[in-house]
Design an enzyme around this catalytic site. Sequence first.
Site, short mmCIF file in Angstrom:
data_model
loop_
_atom_site.label_atom_id
_atom_site.label_comp_id
_atom_site.label_asym_id
_atom_site.label_seq_id
_atom_site.Cartn_x
_atom_site.Cartn_y
_atom_site.Cartn_z
N ASN A 162 0.86 -1.18 0.00
CA ASN A 162 0.00 0.00 0.00
C ASN A 162 0.90 1.23 0.00
OD1 ASN A 162 -2.93 -1.05 0.45
ND2 ASN A 162 -1.69 -2.19 1.93
N GLU A 163 1.16 1.73 -1.19
CA GLU A 163 2.08 2.84 -1.38
C GLU A 163 1.40 4.17 -1.04
OE1 GLU A 163 5.10 2.37 -1.83
OE2 GLU A 163 5.58 0.80 -3.28
N PRO A 164 2.20 5.26 -0.95
CA PRO A 164 1.61 6.58 -0.73
C PRO A 164 0.45 6.85 -1.68
CG PRO A 164 3.99 6.72 -0.59
CD PRO A 164 3.67 5.31 -1.01
N THR A 181 10.42 2.00 -3.80
CA THR A 181 10.21 0.58 -3.48
C THR A 181 10.91 -0.30 -4.50
OG1 THR A 181 8.07 1.08 -2.45
CG2 THR A 181 8.46 -1.20 -3.15
#
Length: 639
Positions: A162-164, A181
Amino acid sequence: MARLNLLEETRYEKLPVTVYPDASFASKKVAKRIANLIIAKNEKGEKTILGLATGATPIKVYAELIRLHREEGLSFENVITFNLDEYYPMKPDAAQSYVTFMNENLFDHIDIKKENIHIPDGTLKQENVAAFCLEYEKKISSYGGLDLQVLGIGRTGHIGFNEPGSAPNSGTRLVTLDDLTRRDASHDFGGKENVPVKAITMGIGTIFKAREIILMAWNYKKASIIKKAVEGEISSDVPATYLQLSENVEFVLDEEAAAELTRFNTPWLVKDCVWTDKLIKKAVIWLAGTVQKPVLKLTEEDYNNHGMAQLATEKGPVYNINIDIFNQVQHTITGWPGGKPNADDSQRPERAEPAKKRVIVFSPHPDDDVISVGGTFIRLVDQGHDVHVAYQTSGNNAVWDDDALRFVEFAIDFAKSQGEEPSKLEGLYDSMRTFSQNKLPNEADPQEMKTVKGLIRKGEAIAGARFAGVPDDHIHFMDLPFYDRSKVQKNVSYEDDIQETMKLLREVQPHQIFAAGDFADPHGTHKICFNIMVEALKRLKTEEWTKNCWIWLYRGAWHEFETHEIEMAVPLSPQEVIRKRLAIYKHQSQKDLPVFPGDDAREFWVRAEDRNRETACAYDKLGMAEYEAMEAFVRYRLD
């Protein structure tokens, strides 16, 4: 009272945090909690539903669970697992797949039923991914949800993938990976270009439903993002901050990962302190930076308004404190990194005697010497010291295939120009080119390609060391075996590496050692090389010369020491900065775009110059003389 004191210390922290001395101890504690949950559920005849993570963080937890299974009879027959994520696309038998990771690090070593293992499917057609994700959610719900979710945290603040920008109510879905990442994963894939752009991940909303959440983080690389996650405002820019809204979460950290939390980094802001010399120096330099004043201009009001009234009261008056810290910082500055002969050395970082020192500059990669300590390296030679350089690894992993092929093409053309028959080289070239065209992500190079790449780095290192003035017989290529061995083995022995290092140390018997102390190296090579050197020195400690051997740690390729940590600062003139730059230029294979650039897009010579200037600027702001650049060192003591 103790409880009130703890609450005061942790008042900046917006969720529960437990800090352990190191990752091994913390991992055993987490594993024991998981084991206790499984045992309690088994006694009730219930299944345990675990959410599991991958990556380096949980490896020791899984190792302890395996030990508990083998040695203490912990059974996983009634355990059902759901993994957080998987790269997309990804074949399950690929070396980088999380199926492979979980099998190698846990599932193949315990009695879990294969039908109870659930990992997102990286082989699906994209049009089928959404339906799979919905079914994944339903499966978790059908078991009553997750009893315990284990998490790591990425440097973007991601949990799972769950990235920014991820929503707090997000479910399992296909996502696009952040560039940082992918850079962090590049070493596992043999370069960022091989890292998948997408992944399937459990959502934050899915994670939130777990009855218990444990987020783990180890080492300094995670310290800055941990501070944001624990003390920062809730924001989609740092998805882990959403965990502040959970009543069932705990962060489990080692001391390094917790280092930037307020209670550890600036403890005077939250409690009364035991004012050691080191803490006073750190606090005063911090205060000068906070109020943007030179040290000698700090006032009692500055101290009182920034949590340092206790220091002013106990150790004041503050002007005396300021003078003491000013002198301490000033005494770290020296133009004589090998010691100044026939001088009073009581206020200098290095000894005056012996006037001519035997020196070893240890360089983990073939360019760390000139990048991180190039100015000092050249200065030591210029000032007449007996300087050796030891390149600990071949560095062959960090050369592009195209460069290797180009050098073989040159050898073929040169052989032809001399009237020689290059048929063997042409056959070698053809096999190398075929391999390169069909190479799988992170596939090990054939030996001939490793040799060519190693020779490229060796030639560059020789050119750099010669430019610094080091004679050829003082240039040592250790080619420590762990470097290539670790690419194909998980459990690596370092005994032959240690023996090789002991042999060199005995041969030179140095008065000074310069070694890389930059453990933010994304490959871990710096730390491994450092540990090998330390072990070698410990085994040699009964030999007389070791009693007069000082170790200086350098940084610079990835980040620099904090100002309060620096014990020796070597100023560089504008001309010396240029000489250092030219030495770095000798490493042409690492110029423009190296294979593993880390998360700093600048070329190595640019980042080195910028950081050296930043160090000089930091000293200038404290009220010291203004220099063009500075290289910084911290003394390491074995005892």
